[in-house]
Design a protein around this motif. Structure first.
Motif, PDB file in Angstrom:
ATOM      1  N   MET A 259       0.936  -1.284  -0.076  1.00 24.49           N
ATOM      2  CA  MET A 259      -0.065  -0.042   0.024  1.00 24.49           C
ATOM      3  C   MET A 259       0.728   1.186   0.010  1.00 24.49           C
ATOM      4  SD  MET A 259      -3.268  -0.875   2.308  1.00 24.49           S
ATOM      5  CE  MET A 259      -2.244  -1.815   4.024  1.00 24.49           C
ATOM      6  N   GLY A 260       2.101   1.154  -0.194  1.00 20.42           N
ATOM      7  CA  GLY A 260       3.114   2.202  -0.038  1.00 20.42           C
ATOM      8  C   GLY A 260       3.248   2.960   1.145  1.00 20.42           C
ATOM      9  N   ILE A 261       2.961   2.140   2.425  1.00 20.64           N
ATOM     10  CA  ILE A 261       3.225   2.717   3.712  1.00 20.64           C
ATOM     11  C   ILE A 261       4.592   2.396   4.173  1.00 20.64           C
ATOM     12  CG2 ILE A 261       2.389   2.893   6.009  1.00 20.64           C
ATOM     13  CD1 ILE A 261      -0.451   2.246   4.945  1.00 20.64           C
ATOM     14  N   ASP A 262       5.529   3.471   4.733  1.00 20.33           N
ATOM     15  CA  ASP A 262       6.700   3.024   5.044  1.00 20.33           C
ATOM     16  C   ASP A 262       6.821   2.879   6.517  1.00 20.33           C
ATOM     17  OD1 ASP A 262       9.762   2.860   5.079  1.00 20.33           O
ATOM     18  OD2 ASP A 262       9.758   5.099   5.067  1.00 20.33           O
ATOM     19  N   VAL A 263       7.102   1.939   6.980  1.00 19.37           N
ATOM     20  CA  VAL A 263       6.974   1.244   8.277  1.00 19.37           C
ATOM     21  C   VAL A 263       8.457   0.373   8.391  1.00 19.37           C
ATOM     22  CG1 VAL A 263       6.066   0.078  10.105  1.00 19.37           C
ATOM     23  CG2 VAL A 263       4.652   0.916   8.447  1.00 19.37           C
ATOM     24  N   PRO A 264       9.351   0.926   9.592  1.00 17.33           N
ATOM     25  CA  PRO A 264      10.631   0.180   9.737  1.00 17.33           C
ATOM     26  C   PRO A 264      10.363  -1.247   9.745  1.00 17.33           C
ATOM     27  CG  PRO A 264      10.342   2.107  11.295  1.00 17.33           C
ATOM     28  CD  PRO A 264       8.961   1.932  10.378  1.00 17.33           C
ATOM     29  N   PRO A 265      11.170  -1.972   9.122  1.00 10.87           N
ATOM     30  CA  PRO A 265      11.067  -3.506   9.124  1.00 10.87           C
ATOM     31  C   PRO A 265      11.321  -4.124  10.451  1.00 10.87           C
ATOM     32  CG  PRO A 265      13.013  -2.618   8.023  1.00 10.87           C
ATOM     33  CD  PRO A 265      12.379  -1.482   8.287  1.00 10.87           C
ATOM     34  N   GLN A 266      12.239  -3.200  11.214  1.00 14.84           N
ATOM     35  CA  GLN A 266      12.407  -3.954  12.561  1.00 14.84           C
ATOM     36  C   GLN A 266      11.219  -4.030  13.433  1.00 14.84           C
ATOM     37  OE1 GLN A 266      14.135  -1.522  11.073  1.00 14.84           O
ATOM     38  NE2 GLN A 266      16.217  -2.382  10.882  1.00 14.84           N
ATOM     39  N   PHE A 267      10.378  -2.863  13.223  1.00 12.73           N
ATOM     40  CA  PHE A 267       9.012  -2.873  14.112  1.00 12.73           C
ATOM     41  C   PHE A 267       8.220  -3.778  13.704  1.00 12.73           C
ATOM     42  CE2 PHE A 267       4.644  -1.175  14.348  1.00 12.73           C
ATOM     43  CZ  PHE A 267       4.603  -1.052  15.730  1.00 12.73           C
ATOM     44  N   MET A 268       7.973  -4.056  12.234  1.00 15.71           N
ATOM     45  CA  MET A 268       7.028  -5.044  11.754  1.00 15.71           C
ATOM     46  C   MET A 268       7.514  -6.382  12.185  1.00 15.71           C
ATOM     47  SD  MET A 268       4.933  -3.141  10.634  1.00 15.71           S
ATOM     48  CE  MET A 268       3.752  -4.722  10.410  1.00 15.71           C
ATOM     49  N   SER A 269       8.717  -6.639  12.192  1.00 14.48           N
ATOM     50  CA  SER A 269       9.321  -7.935  12.678  1.00 14.48           C
ATOM     51  C   SER A 269       9.084  -8.339  14.174  1.00 14.48           C
ATOM     52  CB  SER A 269      10.775  -8.090  12.733  1.00 14.48           C
ATOM     53  OG  SER A 269      11.235  -7.992  11.141  1.00 14.48           O
ATOM     54  N   MET A 270       8.918  -7.439  15.098  1.00 13.30           N
ATOM     55  CA  MET A 270       8.403  -7.561  16.268  1.00 13.30           C
ATOM     56  C   MET A 270       6.963  -7.687  16.633  1.00 13.30           C
ATOM     57  SD  MET A 270       9.573  -3.925  18.347  1.00 13.30           S
ATOM     58  CE  MET A 270       8.635  -2.608  18.056  1.00 13.30           C
ATOM     59  N   THR A 271       6.124  -7.326  15.580  1.00 10.81           N
ATOM     60  CA  THR A 271       4.650  -7.219  15.946  1.00 10.81           C
ATOM     61  C   THR A 271       3.911  -8.551  16.392  1.00 10.81           C
ATOM     62  OG1 THR A 271       4.461  -7.370  13.631  1.00 10.81           O
ATOM     63  CG2 THR A 271       4.176  -5.084  14.679  1.00 10.81           C
ATOM     64  N   PRO A 272       4.469  -9.750  15.813  1.00 14.15           N
ATOM     65  CA  PRO A 272       3.886 -11.018  16.352  1.00 14.15           C
ATOM     66  C   PRO A 272       4.193 -11.485  17.791  1.00 14.15           C
ATOM     67  CG  PRO A 272       5.088 -11.313  14.153  1.00 14.15           C
ATOM     68  CD  PRO A 272       5.268  -9.867  14.611  1.00 14.15           C
ATOM     69  N   TYR A 273       5.385 -10.911  18.204  1.00 13.93           N
ATOM     70  CA  TYR A 273       5.677 -11.293  19.651  1.00 13.93           C
ATOM     71  C   TYR A 273       4.961 -10.002  20.446  1.00 13.93           C
ATOM     72  CZ  TYR A 273       9.136 -13.537  16.602  1.00 13.93           C
ATOM     73  OH  TYR A 273       9.596 -14.100  15.533  1.00 13.93           O
ATOM     74  N   LEU A 274       4.822  -9.062  19.939  1.00 13.97           N
ATOM     75  CA  LEU A 274       4.011  -7.897  20.607  1.00 13.97           C
ATOM     76  C   LEU A 274       2.656  -8.382  20.761  1.00 13.97           C
ATOM     77  CD1 LEU A 274       5.364  -4.690  19.458  1.00 13.97           C
ATOM     78  CD2 LEU A 274       5.823  -5.426  21.629  1.00 13.97           C
ATOM     79  N   ALA A 275       2.103  -8.969  19.812  1.00 18.93           N
ATOM     80  CA  ALA A 275       0.745  -9.501  19.936  1.00 18.93           C
ATOM     81  C   ALA A 275       0.555 -10.509  20.981  1.00 18.93           C
ATOM     82  CB  ALA A 275       0.342  -9.827  18.468  1.00 18.93           C
ATOM     83  N   THR A 276       1.722 -11.536  20.856  1.00 20.80           N
ATOM     84  CA  THR A 276       1.676 -12.546  21.793  1.00 20.80           C
ATOM     85  C   THR A 276       1.703 -12.177  23.170  1.00 20.80           C
ATOM     86  OG1 THR A 276       2.683 -13.991  20.215  1.00 20.80           O
ATOM     87  CG2 THR A 276       2.898 -14.681  22.497  1.00 20.80           C
ATOM     88  N   ILE A 277       2.404 -11.136  23.580  1.00 21.75           N
ATOM     89  CA  ILE A 277       2.474 -10.474  24.909  1.00 21.75           C
ATOM     90  C   ILE A 277       1.101  -9.851  25.288  1.00 21.75           C
ATOM     91  CG2 ILE A 277       3.667  -8.760  26.517  1.00 21.75           C
ATOM     92  CD1 ILE A 277       6.165  -9.330  24.692  1.00 21.75           C
ATOM     93  N   LEU A 278       0.659  -9.165  24.316  1.00 19.98           N
ATOM     94  CA  LEU A 278      -0.687  -8.464  24.514  1.00 19.98           C
ATOM     95  C   LEU A 278      -1.641  -9.620  24.964  1.00 19.98           C
ATOM     96  CD1 LEU A 278      -2.234  -5.924  24.509  1.00 19.98           C
ATOM     97  CD2 LEU A 278      -2.682  -6.140  22.048  1.00 19.98           C
ATOM     98  N   VAL A 279      -1.554 -10.501  24.358  1.00 14.83           N
ATOM     99  CA  VAL A 279      -2.894 -11.720  24.262  1.00 14.83           C
ATOM    100  C   VAL A 279      -2.580 -12.172  25.629  1.00 14.83           C
ATOM    101  CG1 VAL A 279      -3.525 -13.798  23.650  1.00 14.83           C
ATOM    102  CG2 VAL A 279      -3.336 -11.963  22.058  1.00 14.83           C
ATOM    103  N   LEU A 280      -1.513 -12.562  26.005  1.00 20.87           N
ATOM    104  CA  LEU A 280      -1.225 -13.259  27.545  1.00 20.87           C
ATOM    105  C   LEU A 280      -1.442 -12.353  28.648  1.00 20.87           C
ATOM    106  CD1 LEU A 280       2.102 -15.074  26.547  1.00 20.87           C
ATOM    107  CD2 LEU A 280      -0.075 -16.114  26.718  1.00 20.87           C
ATOM    108  N   VAL A 281      -1.150 -10.992  28.310  1.00 19.92           N
ATOM    109  CA  VAL A 281      -1.541 -10.134  29.461  1.00 19.92           C
ATOM    110  C   VAL A 281      -2.966  -9.962  29.720  1.00 19.92           C
ATOM    111  CG1 VAL A 281      -1.430  -7.524  29.801  1.00 19.92           C
ATOM    112  CG2 VAL A 281       0.520  -8.664  29.338  1.00 19.92           C
ATOM    113  N   LEU A 282      -3.702  -9.808  28.439  1.00 19.95           N
ATOM    114  CA  LEU A 282      -5.112  -9.701  28.582  1.00 19.95           C
ATOM    115  C   LEU A 282      -5.636 -11.047  29.229  1.00 19.95           C
ATOM    116  CD1 LEU A 282      -6.027  -8.044  25.051  1.00 19.95           C
ATOM    117  CD2 LEU A 282      -6.134  -7.171  27.210  1.00 19.95           C
TER     118      LEU A 282
END
Length: 306
Positions: A259-282
């Motif tokens: 879609m032409g959105i410029d997002v740092p690849p390092q941030f995108m690489s960590m999103t699955p793990y952030l999602a995992t932590i968020l789910v476990l916290v909830l």
């Protein structure tokens, strides 16, 4: 529409190894056994499957090798935890470290090697349907096999006598043993099945998802699969949603690029793990919900009284 179809197919592809591993985890955790070594088993399945396919040219043999090495590691884990009653947490972590180190050693000569050409993917005729074909019917057979496996596991757990016995062993092994059921043998079968699925998921990663071998290529997917089963509160139907949710999060980087959105690849690489932590916290905010669904004997050894 082409971008959306690509995102859907990529999400299904990325979620499949998580789904296969979670199917196995669901079975052995329902029996009361917690195996934290899934990450190591997946890596061993990946390197073994890749090595066998590279040597023989056969993808079928590669998948079989991943399944077999998972079975062997499951037997090893069962020997320590069910046979001599070692601590399940310590044995699982040791297996994760062992699989990570051994796979790196075995796979060193295969870094950068290319696999032979593979048969065309997709379901004939259906893959030609506009939008739906590229989105849902142009994928590897294991994407559909994983869904069938999950449906079979659901049927086994909730519609068969064997599934009822397995769940009874996970809830109260003492009561199941008193009724004459071979608790340790049932747990052995469950552990071996779970480890075999983890090995198969690893083989899928190195043979289909990213057809190459890279050290540590599972990138924490074994841990995500473990969290996924908790997220699904040990319910097979919810496992599908969780697997594809995490798969979709993994694919966000490519969707944003499209879609032409410029997002740092390092941030995108960590999103699955952030999602995992968020789910476990909830989930951890409502311990009663966990207690209502978790197998009562999960992680607890069982020693029959003679």
């Amino acid at each position: 529409m082409e971008l959306l179809a690509s995102i859907i197919s990529s999400t299904l592809n990325a979620g499949t190894p998580l789904l296969i591993a979670a199917v196995g985890i669901l079975i052995h955790e329902k029996s009361g056994v917690l195996n934290l070594g899934i990450e190591g088993i997946m890596l061993m399945g990946a390197v073994t499957g890749f090595g066998v396919t590279l040597s023989t040219g056969s993808f079928a043999l590669g998948f079989a090798a991943g399944f077999a090495v998972g079975m062997l590691l499951g037997l090893l884990f069962a020997f320590f935890t069910i046979g001599i009653h070692a601590n399940q947490y310590a044995a699982g972590l040791a297996l994760a470290l062992f699989g990570t180190g051994l796979s790196a050693f075995i796979g060193q000569p295969m870094q950068g090697a290319a696999l032979p050409s593979r048969a065309p993917l997709g379901i004939p005729f259906l893959e030609d349907i506009p939008f739906f074909g590229p989105a849902f019917f142009s994928l590897h057979a294991f994407v559909y096999i994983a869904l069938i496996l999950l449906a079979l596991v659901w049927y086994f757990l909730f519609k068969t006598r064997g599934g009822l016995i397995l769940r009874a062993v996970g809830e109260s092994p003492e009561s199941a043993y008193a009724l004459g059921y071979p608790v340790r043998r049932i747990r052995l079968y469950a552990v071996v099945f779970g480890a075999s699925m983890a090995g198969l998921a690893g083989a899928y990663l190195s043979l289909v998802y990213t057809p190459l071998w890279v050290e540590g290529m599972t990138a924490g997917r074994g841990w995500i699969a473990l969290a996924l089963v908790t997220f699904a509160t040990w319910r097979p139907a919810r496992v599908i949603f969780g697997a594809y949710l995490f798969g979709g999060v993994t694919m966000l980087q490519f969707a944003f690029q499209g879609m032409g959105i410029d997002v740092p690849p390092q941030f995108m690489s960590m999103t699955p793990y952030l999602a995992t932590i968020l789910v476990l916290v909830l989930i951890s905010r409502n311990p009663e919900w966990i207690r209502l669904n978790v197998p009562a004997s999960l992680g607890k050894p069982f020693q029959p009284n003679h």
